[in-house]
Every structure is written in structure tokens, then in C-alpha cells.
Motif scaffolding. Structure first.
Motif, mmCIF file in Angstrom:
data_model
loop_
_atom_site.group_PDB
_atom_site.id
_atom_site.type_symbol
_atom_site.label_atom_id
_atom_site.label_comp_id
_atom_site.label_asym_id
_atom_site.label_seq_id
_atom_site.Cartn_x
_atom_site.Cartn_y
_atom_site.Cartn_z
ATOM 1 N N PHE A 6 0.864 -1.172 0.000
ATOM 2 C CA PHE A 6 0.000 0.000 0.000
ATOM 3 C C PHE A 6 0.907 1.230 0.000
ATOM 4 C CE2 PHE A 6 0.811 1.037 4.468
ATOM 5 C CZ PHE A 6 1.214 -0.180 4.969
ATOM 6 N N ARG A 7 0.316 2.417 -0.154
ATOM 7 C CA ARG A 7 1.101 3.657 -0.098
ATOM 8 C C ARG A 7 0.785 4.395 1.195
ATOM 9 N NH1 ARG A 7 4.347 5.355 -4.083
ATOM 10 N NH2 ARG A 7 4.513 7.427 -3.172
ATOM 11 N N ALA A 8 1.847 4.905 1.793
ATOM 12 C CA ALA A 8 1.709 5.725 3.001
ATOM 13 C C ALA A 8 3.022 6.476 3.178
ATOM 14 C CB ALA A 8 1.409 4.878 4.240
ATOM 15 N N MET A 9 2.989 7.555 3.918
ATOM 16 C CA MET A 9 4.196 8.350 4.179
ATOM 17 C C MET A 9 4.905 8.717 2.881
ATOM 18 S SD MET A 9 5.823 6.682 7.639
ATOM 19 C CE MET A 9 4.982 6.855 9.200
ATOM 20 N N GLY A 10 4.147 8.878 1.808
ATOM 21 C CA GLY A 10 4.731 9.309 0.544
ATOM 22 C C GLY A 10 5.550 8.256 -0.169
ATOM 23 N N CYS A 11 5.338 6.988 0.163
ATOM 24 C CA CYS A 11 6.134 5.953 -0.492
ATOM 25 C C CYS A 11 5.350 4.638 -0.515
ATOM 26 C CB CYS A 11 7.478 5.765 0.216
ATOM 27 S SG CYS A 11 7.349 5.149 1.900
ATOM 28 N N GLN A 12 5.906 3.664 -1.199
ATOM 29 C CA GLN A 12 5.321 2.342 -1.287
ATOM 30 C C GLN A 12 5.730 1.527 -0.068
ATOM 31 O OE1 GLN A 12 3.228 1.829 -3.608
ATOM 32 N NE2 GLN A 12 2.842 -0.362 -3.575
ATOM 33 N N ILE A 13 4.767 0.889 0.570
ATOM 34 C CA ILE A 13 5.017 0.079 1.768
ATOM 35 C C ILE A 13 4.751 -1.383 1.423
ATOM 36 C CG2 ILE A 13 4.516 -0.240 4.216
ATOM 37 C CD1 ILE A 13 5.256 2.595 3.742
ATOM 38 N N LEU A 14 5.633 -2.263 1.916
ATOM 39 C CA LEU A 14 5.463 -3.707 1.766
ATOM 40 C C LEU A 14 5.611 -4.325 3.142
ATOM 41 C CD1 LEU A 14 5.549 -6.518 0.246
ATOM 42 C CD2 LEU A 14 8.029 -6.176 0.132
ATOM 43 N N ALA A 15 4.664 -5.175 3.520
ATOM 44 C CA ALA A 15 4.785 -5.920 4.771
ATOM 45 C C ALA A 15 4.604 -7.398 4.456
ATOM 46 C CB ALA A 15 3.749 -5.464 5.796
ATOM 47 N N MET A 16 5.527 -8.231 4.974
ATOM 48 C CA MET A 16 5.495 -9.663 4.697
ATOM 49 C C MET A 16 5.546 -10.443 5.996
ATOM 50 S SD MET A 16 8.316 -9.792 1.613
ATOM 51 C CE MET A 16 7.764 -11.368 0.960
ATOM 52 N N LEU A 17 4.828 -11.527 6.033
ATOM 53 C CA LEU A 17 4.915 -12.481 7.134
ATOM 54 C C LEU A 17 5.390 -13.801 6.545
ATOM 55 C CD1 LEU A 17 1.864 -12.216 9.560
ATOM 56 C CD2 LEU A 17 4.289 -12.068 10.136
ATOM 57 N N GLY A 18 6.426 -14.377 7.153
ATOM 58 C CA GLY A 18 7.011 -15.593 6.617
ATOM 59 C C GLY A 18 6.278 -16.846 7.006
ATOM 60 N N VAL A 19 5.008 -16.740 7.340
ATOM 61 C CA VAL A 19 4.173 -17.895 7.645
ATOM 62 C C VAL A 19 2.848 -17.712 6.943
ATOM 63 C CG1 VAL A 19 5.233 -18.375 9.886
ATOM 64 C CG2 VAL A 19 3.304 -16.802 9.743
ATOM 65 N N ASP A 20 2.131 -18.805 6.789
ATOM 66 C CA ASP A 20 0.822 -18.751 6.130
ATOM 67 C C ASP A 20 -0.180 -19.424 7.051
ATOM 68 O OD1 ASP A 20 -0.281 -19.537 2.726
ATOM 69 O OD2 ASP A 20 -1.122 -18.305 4.335
ATOM 70 N N THR A 21 -0.598 -18.693 8.073
ATOM 71 C CA THR A 21 -1.531 -19.240 9.051
ATOM 72 C C THR A 21 -2.882 -18.554 8.916
ATOM 73 O OG1 THR A 21 -0.891 -17.590 10.688
ATOM 74 C CG2 THR A 21 0.365 -19.651 10.660
ATOM 75 N N ALA A 22 -3.821 -19.007 9.719
ATOM 76 C CA ALA A 22 -5.184 -18.486 9.621
ATOM 77 C C ALA A 22 -5.255 -16.995 9.944
ATOM 78 C CB ALA A 22 -6.103 -19.272 10.560
ATOM 79 N N ASP A 23 -4.394 -16.534 10.830
ATOM 80 C CA ASP A 23 -4.489 -15.118 11.212
ATOM 81 C C ASP A 23 -3.491 -14.221 10.488
ATOM 82 O OD1 ASP A 23 -2.544 -14.797 14.304
ATOM 83 O OD2 ASP A 23 -2.130 -15.836 12.432
ATOM 84 N N SER A 24 -2.697 -14.788 9.571
ATOM 85 C CA SER A 24 -1.668 -13.989 8.889
ATOM 86 C C SER A 24 -2.286 -12.834 8.120
ATOM 87 C CB SER A 24 -0.855 -14.850 7.918
ATOM 88 O OG SER A 24 -0.152 -15.852 8.600
ATOM 89 N N SER A 25 -3.308 -13.128 7.333
ATOM 90 C CA SER A 25 -3.887 -12.061 6.505
ATOM 91 C C SER A 25 -4.566 -11.017 7.384
ATOM 92 C CB SER A 25 -4.865 -12.638 5.485
ATOM 93 O OG SER A 25 -5.839 -13.408 6.131
ATOM 94 N N GLY A 26 -5.186 -11.456 8.472
ATOM 95 C CA GLY A 26 -5.816 -10.495 9.381
ATOM 96 C C GLY A 26 -4.822 -9.558 10.020
ATOM 97 N N VAL A 27 -3.687 -10.108 10.419
ATOM 98 C CA VAL A 27 -2.649 -9.272 11.032
ATOM 99 C C VAL A 27 -2.075 -8.297 10.007
ATOM 100 C CG1 VAL A 27 -0.324 -9.350 11.998
ATOM 101 C CG2 VAL A 27 -2.056 -10.937 12.817
ATOM 102 N N LEU A 28 -1.794 -8.812 8.822
ATOM 103 C CA LEU A 28 -1.222 -7.933 7.790
ATOM 104 C C LEU A 28 -2.198 -6.820 7.398
ATOM 105 C CD1 LEU A 28 0.627 -10.438 5.429
ATOM 106 C CD2 LEU A 28 1.653 -8.658 6.842
ATOM 107 N N ALA A 29 -3.474 -7.112 7.441
ATOM 108 C CA ALA A 29 -4.474 -6.094 7.074
ATOM 109 C C ALA A 29 -4.457 -4.908 8.018
ATOM 110 C CB ALA A 29 -5.867 -6.720 7.050
ATOM 111 N N GLN A 30 -3.880 -5.093 9.197
ATOM 112 C CA GLN A 30 -3.808 -3.993 10.159
ATOM 113 C C GLN A 30 -2.664 -3.029 9.853
ATOM 114 O OE1 GLN A 30 -3.903 -5.294 14.309
ATOM 115 N NE2 GLN A 30 -4.749 -7.252 13.648
#
Lengths: 313, 130
Positions: A6-30
Motif C-alpha cells: 500500500f502507499r503511506a508516508m509518501g512511499c510504497q510500503i510492503l509488509a510480509m509475514l514468513g508464515v501462512d496461518t489463519a491469522d496472517s492475513s488479518g494481522v497484515l491487514a492492520q
């Protein structure tokens, strides 16, 4: 592995979690909500941000924990760079033409102005931790652009780490929280500032941060010359240096961000010598003519095949 | 959060520096910025000094940056690593001013990773801020 961009602070932001669990997408959405909230405290471009209020009135009590922490980080940077990386250059930055967010910046017909603040004005900023009061000296306004992104990715990685190994990248300032579940490392490319789609090097990190500072992108025409965003506090104008970009690996992205700026402001030889004195950092620079120089500890983090150790690709 | 009027900014200055925080609250010894002599406490793994066996060549000078061209047509630039000089002696840090009241946490050099034989695809790329 899951990720969000997503974009924020005037730049492109990337956040990654090195696991694929049930709550991974929920956490990343925050993560976008964290950055949006931080921006409300730290952005000089939002007229109602907490920083803008502080710059307008010169006084805040109590400052939010977010603003307080980033101001303290910025003052630490100023302390350990002997004032080279200082948050007190907003007036000079605007005078050079950087008076709005970079995506909306237009070429300036007028010649750039030079606006000076008192030498080491950062030392006169008063901070009371018991009340989180911040008081600015007269005429001093703050820009936290040299500290906010690094602080934000360090914070985001700490919040994600309980959910799995994490990486957060804000416009090239990157923090990682730990090795991946299978023990493998986070591979991070280092862009060539002269050919942005190409990669100069490949860095492997398990924890810590990496950041790049350069005058190859955030630059704009002003009058008859090009200006860039890295103001030299000794001249109050964009730095004149042989360094086109500097990249630093270290224990936290916030510190790497400040170290990279310091190297650029000092120039390649004194800058790398300054970095060598600091045992917790490694770095490399690219000069205007494409020459690459690196500190002695940089090789620890470069990917290199076992049969050809030491060669740069 | 109080928001005093601009006039209070002038009044605040007139009261002087009685809210400055003493340097006693600082703990530079745990600062991640501390200029440290190499010590056992750092737990730094031995550094493998590598020497490039490639012939060192200096890249030809490049033309000046064109203006307002988003993607310049540059030739590939050969890259060569120049060994940095030996680090100078460790220099002690100066006494900090009293407004730096929150020292950063103690920090160490990130650990040296075990490199895979095949170069992995980067998860991301560091570059000056986009």
C-alpha cells in the motif's frame, strides 16, 4: 508467506509475514492502519498533524507517545552524527523547494532560497519526559523525514514478529524480525541508482535493518538548477557530495537511515571511515561515476557462492 | 494535549530552560550508536576478510544526468569492490545535551547469515525512497 502492499508516508510500503496461518492475513491487514495513524502524528504535509501543530505553536504538552519517540530518535541521530542528521532543517528544505509531498511537487521557476537556522539548534529543543513536553526554540520547525520511516518499519516489524518472521519495507527502509521458519534468510536486493531496475548486490539478513539514502530520485528543478532533499546543515542547502547513494546494514532500520544520510553528507571516503568506526554497521556507496565502495563488514551480508567468495556480481 | 496560542510560545521562551532534563537520565553505555571497542561481550563472529581476485578496472565516466527523463539509457556499469582502509582507533562519544532523554536500546551488529548456494530471489529491494 503472505504480504500486503500500500502507499503511506509518501512511499510504497510492503509488509510480509514468513508464515501462512489463519491469522496472517488479518494481522497484515492492520499494517496500513498503523501507518495511517503514525502519519497523523508525524507528517509535515498534513496541516492538522501533531507535528504541524508543534511547528505552528512551538510547544506541545503532552506530546503523543508516537511523536515523542520519533523526536527522541531524531535527537539521538543528531547527537551521534554531531548534528549532521538533524530534524531542524524544515525551513531550509522548504526554501530549497520541497514544500509539499514529493508526488505533488512541481518544478519551481524561482531560484531556490537559503534559509539558515542556528548552528546545532537541535540542542536547544527542550524535552521533559515526565510530562512529554516538547518546546522548540524560536524560529525552529521540525521535519522528521529522516527518522519517521525507519522508526515506522522497526515498530511494524516488532508488532508483526509475534505472528511469525516479518519484513517491512517503507520506500526502501527495511526491517526484518528474524529468520524464516526453515532457517533461511531474508534476501534483499540493493538497487543500482543509475539503473533502478537493476540490482547492484544481494544482501542476506536474519534480523536488523537496511536503508538507502540517495539523491538520485527525490530531486526537482528549481530555477536553473536541480535540488534534492538531503540538506547539509553546514550550508543549509542540498548537500554537495560525490555519493549518489549510500546503503547501510545495522541493528535497526531507523539507525541505518541516519547512518546512510551521514555517509552521503560526509562524502564517500570520510563517510565510509565514519562507518568503520561503528562496529554495529556495514555499508556501501555508489558514486556519480558508478564506482562502488564498501566498508569492511559489508561482505558479511552479501550473497556470494562458496566457489567465488568476494566477487561482486 | 494543550494547544497554547502563538503568544504563549513567546512567553514560554521567556521562562528559560527550567524544564531541561539532566544528563544523568541518559545511558549512553546501552546506546545502539555507541562507538564500541571490539569486545567479547559483542559476540561478533569472526569476520572473513575477502579479497577480490578480479582485475580492478575503473569504469569510464558517465554523462551528466539528463533532466526530466525518468529512465536514462545508461550502459551497464562494471562494478568493482575497493577494500576499505583499516578502521581508525575507537573514539569515545561526547557528553550528550540534556534534551536527549530516551537512549536507544542496546544493539549489536546483525548476525552473519549462512548463504544458500543458489542466489535467492529478493523479497524486496532497498533504494532511495520511492
Amino acid at each position: 508467506m503472505q504480504q500486503i502492499t500500500f502507499r503511506a508516508m509518501g512511499c510504497q510500503i510492503l509488509a510480509m509475514l514468513g508464515v501462512d496461518t489463519a491469522d496472517s492475513s488479518g494481522v497484515l491487514a492492520q499494517v496500513p492502519t498503523w501507518f495511517a495513524a503514525w502519519e497523523q502524528h508525524l507528517s509535515r504535509f498534513l496541516p492538522d498533524s501533531e507535528l504541524s501543530i508543534l511547528n505552528h505553536t512551538g510547544y506541545l504538552s503532552p506530546a503523543s507517545s508516537t511523536l515523542w519517540e520519533v523526536v527522541q530518535l531524531a535527537l539521538n541521530h543528531a547527537l551521534h552524527t554531531k548534528g549532521l542528521v538533524t530534524p531542524t532543517l524544515l525551513n531550509a528544505l522548504e526554501a530549497a523547494g520541497y514544500n509539499r509531498s514529493f508526488e505533488t511537487l512541481q518544478p519551481h521557476r524561482a531560484m531556490p532560497q537559503v534559509v539558515a537556522t542556528a548552528e546545532n539548534a537541535w540542542q536547544a529543543i527542550q524535552c521533559d519526559p515526565s510530562s512529554r513536553t516538547i518546546r522548540l526554540p524560536a524560529g525552529v520547525r521540525l521535519d522528521l523525514g529522516g527518522s519517521a520511516k525507519g522508526w515506522a518499519v522497526d515498530q511494524a516489524v516488532q508488532r508483526l514478529a509475534p505472528h511469525g518472521p516479518a519484513l517491512v519495507d517503507a520506500g526502501g527502509d527495511i526491517a526484518v524480525s528474524g529468520a524464516l521458519a526453515d532457517g533461511s534468510v531474508w534476501p534483499i536486493g540493493v538497487a543500482n541508482p543509475l539503473m533502478p531496475d537493476d540490482q547492484l548486490d544481494l544482501i542476506l539478513l536474519t534480523e536488523g535493518g537496511i536503508a538507502t539514502s540517495g539523491r538520485d530520485y527525490r530531486r526537482w528543478p528549481c530555477g536553473d538548477r536541480w535540488q534534492h532533499h538531503l540538506i547539509d546543515p553546514r550550508t543549509h542547502t542540498p548537500a554537495v557530495t560525490d555519493v549518489l547513494s549510500a546503503t547501510v546494514v545495522g541493528p535497526a532500520a531507523g539507525q541505518c537511515e541516519a547512518a546512510a544520510k551521514t555517509i552521503l553528507l560526509l562524502g564517500s571516503e570520510p563517510g565510509l571511515a565514519w562507518l568503520e568506526e561503528r562496529a554495529t554497521f556495514a555499508g556501501m556507496v555508489v558514486l556519480d561515476d558508478g564506482t562502488v565502495r564498501a566498508s569492511s563488514r559489508w561482505a558479511r551480508y552479501r550473497w556470494q557462492p562458496s566457489h567465488n567468495i568476494g566477487a561482486l556480481c | 494535549m494543550s494547544r497554547p496560542s502563538p503568544n504563549k510560545r513567546a512567553a514560554g521562551r521567556a521562562t528559560g530552560a527550567n524544564t531541561l532534563i539532566t544528563a544523568a537520565s541518559l545511558a549512553l553505555t546501552v546506546s545502539g550508536w555507541a562507538v564500541l571497542a571490539r569486545s567479547e561481550a559483542e559476540a561478533v563472529q569472526p569476520v572473513v576478510q575477502v579479497q577480490s581476485t578480479a582485475k580492478v578496472e575503473v569504469a569510464p565516466p558517465l554523462p551528466p544526468m539528463p533532466t526530466l527523463v525518468p529512465t536514462p539509457d545508461w550502459a551497464k556499469v562494471p562494478l568493482r569492490q575497493v577494500e576499505a582502509p583499516a578502521p581508525p582507533p575507537v573514539v569515545a562519544t561526547a557528553v550528550p545535551p540534556p534534551n536527549v532523554v530516551v537512549p536507544p536500546p542496546a544493539a549489536v551488529l546483525p548476525p552473519q547469515p549462512v548463504a544458500p548456494e543458489i542466489p535467492p530471489r529478493p523479497a524486496t529491494v532497498t533504494r532511495s525512497s520511492r
